[in-house]
Scaffold this active site. Structure first.
Site, mmCIF file in Angstrom:
data_model
loop_
_atom_site.group_PDB
_atom_site.id
_atom_site.type_symbol
_atom_site.label_atom_id
_atom_site.label_comp_id
_atom_site.label_asym_id
_atom_site.label_seq_id
_atom_site.Cartn_x
_atom_site.Cartn_y
_atom_site.Cartn_z
ATOM 1 N N GLY A 171 8.736 17.386 83.408
ATOM 2 C CA GLY A 171 9.986 16.638 83.225
ATOM 3 C C GLY A 171 11.158 17.597 83.144
ATOM 4 O O GLY A 171 10.975 18.819 83.101
ATOM 5 N N LYS A 188 -5.682 17.989 78.389
ATOM 6 C CA LYS A 188 -5.299 17.969 76.981
ATOM 7 C C LYS A 188 -4.329 16.830 76.671
ATOM 8 O O LYS A 188 -4.459 16.173 75.643
ATOM 9 C CB LYS A 188 -4.682 19.311 76.569
ATOM 10 C CG LYS A 188 -5.759 20.385 76.326
ATOM 11 C CD LYS A 188 -5.151 21.746 76.084
ATOM 12 C CE LYS A 188 -4.542 21.863 74.701
ATOM 13 N NZ LYS A 188 -4.004 23.228 74.467
ATOM 14 N N TYR A 222 -7.395 14.708 86.024
ATOM 15 C CA TYR A 222 -6.428 13.633 85.759
ATOM 16 C C TYR A 222 -7.169 12.317 85.537
ATOM 17 O O TYR A 222 -6.948 11.626 84.546
ATOM 18 C CB TYR A 222 -5.483 13.521 86.953
ATOM 19 C CG TYR A 222 -4.374 12.506 86.802
ATOM 20 C CD1 TYR A 222 -3.400 12.646 85.817
ATOM 21 C CD2 TYR A 222 -4.268 11.419 87.671
ATOM 22 C CE1 TYR A 222 -2.352 11.727 85.706
ATOM 23 C CE2 TYR A 222 -3.228 10.501 87.564
ATOM 24 C CZ TYR A 222 -2.274 10.662 86.581
ATOM 25 O OH TYR A 222 -1.243 9.753 86.477
ATOM 26 N N TYR A 255 -9.022 2.480 69.213
ATOM 27 C CA TYR A 255 -8.018 2.264 68.162
ATOM 28 C C TYR A 255 -7.669 0.778 68.043
ATOM 29 O O TYR A 255 -7.412 0.279 66.963
ATOM 30 C CB TYR A 255 -6.749 3.096 68.425
ATOM 31 C CG TYR A 255 -6.791 4.457 67.751
ATOM 32 C CD1 TYR A 255 -7.664 5.444 68.188
ATOM 33 C CD2 TYR A 255 -5.976 4.730 66.656
ATOM 34 C CE1 TYR A 255 -7.716 6.675 67.567
ATOM 35 C CE2 TYR A 255 -6.016 5.966 66.027
ATOM 36 C CZ TYR A 255 -6.887 6.937 66.489
ATOM 37 O OH TYR A 255 -6.939 8.160 65.863
ATOM 38 N N THR A 272 4.122 4.713 92.627
ATOM 39 C CA THR A 272 5.485 4.247 92.338
ATOM 40 C C THR A 272 6.463 5.298 92.815
ATOM 41 O O THR A 272 6.173 6.499 92.745
ATOM 42 C CB THR A 272 5.629 3.988 90.827
ATOM 43 O OG1 THR A 272 4.664 3.007 90.447
ATOM 44 C CG2 THR A 272 7.018 3.490 90.469
#
Ligand code: UDP
Length: 308
Positions: free
Chosen positions: A37, A91, A145, A159, A175
């Site tokens: 990013g 990670k 990935y 969870y 996208t």
């Protein structure tokens, strides 16, 4: 005022999501470690109810005060990025997702995980519905990935079931839109920048592999609807408009009025042969479907690349 946390908020999708949350009058805490990013992607949001925090979510996540929504978007997402950064990719999908789920639990906030059509691998069912379990090579180059995201889905559901967290999972199909990195190696920015510079268009393999491209605004709309819904299982969001990569190359040449020729390069290992979302679940539970025509979305993206 509601507060939202977006991990990977300075990335391509994260930055569009931050923008949308600001439009919805939320305070946005954007967390990023700028591996893929860039602060430029959110520079226009400074001065609004927006904070940019440099933090690597694989180590820890800490946010002061209440949080109403959490969006976990941090991850390299382009094949060449995750081939270059296999360990970080694994990670952030595993340790990072665990830390962000911990934050959701501490704040009792709903969490939306950005998952991927890559969980279907090289699919043997076409188009891909959510109840297809996929065909992933765990030890291939893309496995870093695919398996990280599959683990991320598994721990998110754990969870949800064990800690009763309100979690959502979006499986994002290809996208595109403004703020993709020109050099990120994915097909949309690569073809546009090649065509714009009258350089050869690099089609991998014979170009008969297919993809289905969704404009970013449509994806963000689907994500918001999913976050606001009470649906806790994975939902595909993508545009079912499928085409071959060779057809896509020709379309980009024509939309950019380019003189580029098409050349063929070696197909990357484990490159999926087909990909098309079955969006009947999104239609049913979110009343969502894409609104933007491919040509319209591509024109906006080509305009963006003109300025880069
Ligand atoms: N591709 C291509 N030329 C390029 C970049 C990608 O032909 O310069 C192909 C790639 O092999 C794949 C498709 O375009 O079949 C989409 O690739 P991308 O990296 O955008 O994402 P993927 O859908 O594979 O995750």
């Amino acid at each position: 005022m509601k507060r939202a946390v977006v991990t990977g908020g300075a990335g391509f999708l994260g930055s569009h999501l931050c923008e949308r949350l600001i439009e919805e009058n939320m305070e946005v805490l954007c967390i990023d470690n700028f591996l893929t990013g860039h602060p430029d992607n959110v520079a226009h949001l400074f001065g609004k109810n927006f904070k940019l925090i440099n933090m690597d979510v694989t180590n820890y996540v800490h946010v002061k005060g209440p949080v109403d929504f959490i969006f976990h978007f941090a991850s390299p997402a382009s094949p060449i990025d995750y081939l270059k950064m296999p360990i970080q990719t694994l990670k952030v999908g595993s340790l990072g997702t665990h830390k962000v789920l911990g934050l959701a639990k501490e704040k009792s906030a709903p969490l939306l995980l950005a998952s991927t059509s890559e969980v279907y691998g090289d699919p043997l069912i076409h188009p891909q519905p959510e109840d297809y379990w996929g065909n992933v090579n765990p030890i291939g180059p893309r496995g870093v990935y695919d398996e990280a995201k599959r683990f991320a889905e598994a721990i998110t559901m754990a969870y949800h079931r064990y800690h009763k967290l309100d979690t959502k999972i979006v499986r994002i199909f290809n996208t595109f839109g403004p703020r993709m990195r020109k050099e990120d190696g994915r097909v949309v920015p690569s073809f546009i920048s090649q065509a714009k510079n009258n350089k050869p268009i690099t089609v991998f393999g014979d170009g008969n592999q297919t993809r289905s491209f969704c404009y970013v605004d449509d994806l963000i709309e689907g994500i918001m609807r999913l976050m606001y819904s009470d649906y806790n299982y994975p939902v595909n969001i993508g545009n079912p408009n499928e085409m071959s990569i060779l057809e896509f190359a020709r379309l980009i040449i024509s939309l950019t009025n380019s003189d580029s020729k098409i050349i063929f390069k070696e197909l990357p290992e484990d490159d999926p042969k087909v990909r098309q979302p079955d969006i009947s679940l999104a239609q049913k539970v979110l009343d969502w479907e894409p609104q933007t025509l491919l040509k319209e979305g591509l024109e906006k993206t080509i305009d963006y690349f003109k300025g880069t």
